[in-house]
Design a protein around this motif. Structure first.
Motif: not given
Length: 88
Positions: A66-78, A34-46
């Motif tokens: 689940l794992a965060i493959d990469y993230y930037s200020q604009e997009v995150m790939k899980i 899943v790609f998530v754009e326009n996010y503000r921050g990561i609240l929790s992660y496991d």
């Protein structure tokens, strides 16, 4: 029913909601990423769930391995086995 000013402006100018309201843009590739754009921050992660803060809502991504493959200020790939997405 009367529209809110931002909604009226967005419709009148034919602007997408993500631009005007800062809504998430979510792109699923099967149930594996899943790609998530326009996010503000990561609240929790496991490995079972990842919670991401949006402009007005929290997105909870549930699944397995689940794992965060990469993230930037604009997009995150899980990556992992995506089972469901929830707005909380």
């Amino acid at each position: 029913m009367r529209k809110k000013p931002k909604e009226a402006i967005a419709k009148g100018l034919s602007l997408p909601r993500d631009v005007v309201f800062g809504d998430f843009i979510i792109t699923l590739t099967g149930n594996q990423e899943v790609f998530v754009e326009n996010y503000r921050g990561i609240l929790s992660y496991d490995e079972c769930q990842i919670c991401v803060q949006g402009n007005h809502v929290v997105l909870k991504i549930c699944g397995r391995k689940l794992a965060i493959d990469y993230y930037s200020q604009e997009v995150m790939k899980i990556k992992g086995r995506i089972e469901r997405l929830e707005y909380i």
